[in-house]
Design a protein around this motif. Structure first.
Motif, short mmCIF file in Angstrom:
data_model
loop_
_atom_site.label_atom_id
_atom_site.label_comp_id
_atom_site.label_asym_id
_atom_site.label_seq_id
_atom_site.Cartn_x
_atom_site.Cartn_y
_atom_site.Cartn_z
N ALA A 36 -4.44 -4.06 6.83
CA ALA A 36 -5.06 -4.16 5.52
C ALA A 36 -4.27 -2.93 4.64
O ALA A 36 -4.14 -3.29 3.39
CB ALA A 36 -6.59 -3.94 5.57
N ALA A 37 -4.00 -1.86 5.20
CA ALA A 37 -3.36 -0.73 4.59
C ALA A 37 -2.09 -1.30 4.02
O ALA A 37 -1.55 -0.90 3.00
CB ALA A 37 -3.08 0.36 5.44
N PHE A 38 -1.35 -1.91 4.83
CA PHE A 38 0.10 -2.60 4.33
C PHE A 38 -0.26 -3.89 3.38
O PHE A 38 0.68 -3.91 2.53
CB PHE A 38 0.94 -2.97 5.70
CG PHE A 38 1.70 -1.88 6.31
CD1 PHE A 38 2.74 -1.35 5.80
CD2 PHE A 38 0.86 -1.49 7.54
CE1 PHE A 38 3.41 -0.50 6.44
CE2 PHE A 38 1.70 -0.35 8.33
CZ PHE A 38 2.79 0.20 7.60
N ALA A 39 -1.35 -4.54 3.78
CA ALA A 39 -1.68 -5.56 2.60
C ALA A 39 -1.83 -4.88 1.15
O ALA A 39 -1.30 -5.60 0.24
CB ALA A 39 -3.01 -6.15 3.02
N SER A 40 -2.59 -3.68 1.28
CA SER A 40 -2.46 -3.15 -0.07
C SER A 40 -1.23 -2.62 -0.64
O SER A 40 -0.93 -2.83 -1.92
CB SER A 40 -3.22 -1.87 0.16
OG SER A 40 -3.66 -1.02 -1.28
N ILE A 41 -0.22 -2.05 0.14
CA ILE A 41 1.15 -1.75 -0.26
C ILE A 41 1.90 -2.92 -0.76
O ILE A 41 2.43 -3.02 -1.94
CB ILE A 41 1.77 -1.03 0.99
CG1 ILE A 41 1.31 0.06 1.27
CG2 ILE A 41 3.18 -0.88 0.39
CD1 ILE A 41 1.67 1.07 2.58
N ALA A 42 1.67 -4.14 0.03
CA ALA A 42 2.26 -5.34 -0.31
C ALA A 42 1.91 -5.69 -1.76
O ALA A 42 2.57 -6.28 -2.86
CB ALA A 42 2.10 -6.37 0.70
N GLU A 43 0.55 -5.48 -2.20
CA GLU A 43 -0.03 -6.11 -3.42
C GLU A 43 0.45 -5.21 -4.57
O GLU A 43 0.98 -5.80 -5.60
CB GLU A 43 -1.69 -5.85 -3.35
CG GLU A 43 -2.20 -6.13 -4.55
CD GLU A 43 -3.64 -5.83 -4.64
OE1 GLU A 43 -4.10 -5.43 -5.43
OE2 GLU A 43 -4.40 -6.21 -3.67
N LYS A 44 0.70 -3.86 -4.15
CA LYS A 44 1.51 -3.14 -5.29
C LYS A 44 2.90 -3.37 -5.50
O LYS A 44 3.36 -2.90 -6.61
CB LYS A 44 1.44 -1.43 -4.96
CG LYS A 44 -0.02 -1.00 -4.89
CD LYS A 44 -0.12 0.36 -4.50
CE LYS A 44 -1.58 0.84 -4.71
NZ LYS A 44 -2.63 0.31 -3.87
#
Length: 479
Positions: free
Chosen positions: A360-368
């Motif tokens: 989920a941490a990388f999902a947040s980065i991907a969203e940005k």
């Protein structure tokens, strides 16, 4: 509950953290000293450096009194053998194993289906495993769900229901920008419910006085057929997915392609492709830099255009017309590359992109980075395991908004204080929100409102803050 976890990698530690936060008694075992040292620094529970497939070790950490055993080591064989060993001596312990070998998973599922009556009765489950979790299957299904619904955002679907929760961003100047939640009905006749909102890194449950503003992300409960219409209200018009490119022909990619190319049809896909003029009009391209995987994909998917190439090569992408595609699905084994590649393809002109990421941490980065949809592989496994550990009345658990919220499907217990009461009379603003309800004998869920009266045995879907989940579920009768 008392839970023994074998394997202190990312999944084991994340699982232990959630269980410890809920005041469960947890013991975790791993035979790697560095891994155990890392676990000791993060977890307030029993931590042992030893072989988890040893009965004496398991008994030392309390398997005899445990409610559940969860095996998530890097070895499928160790996970399966450990469950089998415990089943032989302590058959009443619930046993869950993560298994990455797709052959084990498929063969076990096939055998259980063939001998369903035997397994439901006198026989023990295969390998002594009550629930086998396959990470690639969990992730592939999440990708397919997103594609089925036009890749407008992450989409969570439910069994026995045409309703789904879609994660949609509000655009500036859209029909919903600047209005209050209670005034939504004045803008549309579409029946939907905003289940949660995300804004500037904060997540909360909405109220009637919550103002919707540009940049806000809404978790919208709506009929799958109406996801596109709600997206338009939020300022995003879904595009037809006539041209789809998948980068990565590994195991997850092949499972996704199986679904999308029609080997395993779903009602959602039939509805999607029908709206696009039929599957025959869809162009499907598979790209992989590994020659062996590309050859395997070409043999398995004769109706797809399969290319052995580097998807980061801009000249190749433009020459093959990939930059004009409607959707790119990045499913390589390199999760960081998926994230970057998805953003890169969108910058070159690809309409939308889906990226498989590790957490989920990388999902947040991907969203940005602007990626439309990101699927966190490890979190989907933790969700699946937690669903089986919350008691018989809990059917499924899905974490959203980086784990801050949980969406739970459960059954209302006859002893619950909610029985016979309308939701408006048991509302607890900011703590939980009941989204859907399904009466006994009914075919599907309906969106709940303040006048919905709950009854014993009824299935509901609710959303709550992760830290309040256990308390909220106990109110509705989960044990």
């Amino acid at each position: 509950m008392r839970i023994v976890i074998v394997g202190a990698g990312f999944t084991g530690i994340q699982l232990a953290k959630l269980l410890i936060n809920e005041k469960n008694h947890v013991a975790i075992i791993d035979n790697e000293e560095n891994t155990i040292r890392h676990a000791q620094n993060q977890l307030d529970c029993t931590v042992m450096c030893a072989d988890g497939n040893n009965l004496e070790t398991l008994e030392e950490v309390g398997i005899a009194k445990a409610d559940a055993l969860v095996c998530v080591t890097s070895s499928d064989e160790v996970n399966m053998i450990t469950c089998s060993l415990v089943d032989a001596v302590y058959p009443d312990v619930l046993k869950i194993a993560r298994v990455r070998n797709y052959a084990y998973y498929v063969n076990t599922a096939s055998a259980e289906k063939k001998h369903h009556n035997d397994f439901a009765g006198k026989r023990r489950p295969l390998y002594g495993i009550n629930y086998m979790i396959h990470p690639d299957v969990e992730a592939a299904e999440a990708i397919v769900q997103a594609v089925e619904n036009g890749a407008v955002g992450n989409v969570l679907t439910f069994d026995n229901s045409d309703l789904a929760i879609a994660r949609i961003t509000v655009a500036q100047g859209s029909a919903l920008d600047g209005i209050l939640m209670k005034d939504i009905r004045s803008r549309t006749d579409i029946r939907f419910l905003v289940s949660y909102i995300e804004q500037k890194g904060d997540t909360s449950l909405p109220s009637g006085d919550t103002e919707i503003t540009a940049g806000m992300i809404l978790g919208v409960l709506v009929s799958r057929d109406d996801i596109g219409a709600v997206s338009e209200l939020c300022g995003t018009k879904p595009k037809e997915l006539n041209k789809v490119a998948m980068i990565g022909a590994g195991r997850i990619g092949r499972i996704v392609a199986d679904r999308l190319m029609g080997q395993q049809k779903t009602n959602g896909l039939a509805r999607l492709f029908s709206s696009l003029g039929g599957r025959r009009n869809m162009e499907f391209v598979i790209i992989d830099s590994n020659d062996e995987l590309a050859k395997m994909a070409a043999e398995r998917f004769p109706n797809a255009r399969v290319m052995h190439a580097d998807a980061t090569d801009e000249d190749f992408l433009r020459e093959e017309g990939i930059t004009n595609f409607d959707l790119a699905i990045c499913t390589t084994h390199n999760h960081e590359m998926n994230m970057v590649l998805a953003a890169y393809l969108e910058s070159l002109g690809v309409g939308q992109a889906i990226a498989l990421v590790s957490s989920a941490a990388f999902a947040s980065i991907a969203e940005k980075l602007g990626v439309n949809v990101s699927i966190p592989l490890r979190d989907s496994v933790v969700d699946s395991i937690m669903s089986h550990l919350r008691g018989k009345s809990v059917k499924e658990i899905h974490t959203v908004t980086n784990g801050h919220m949980e969406i739970v499907e459960c059954e209302v217990s006859p002893s619950s204080k909610s029985c016979g009461k309308a939701l408006k009379d048991i509302a607890n603003s900011g703590s939980y929100l009941v989204l859907m309800a399904r009466k006994i004998g009914s075919e599907g869920y309906r969106i709940a409102d303040g006048n919905t009266v709950l009854s014993a045995g009824e299935h509901i879907v609710l959303i709550t803050k992760a830290e309040d989940s256990k308390k909220v579920l106990s109110f509705f009768g989960s044990n």
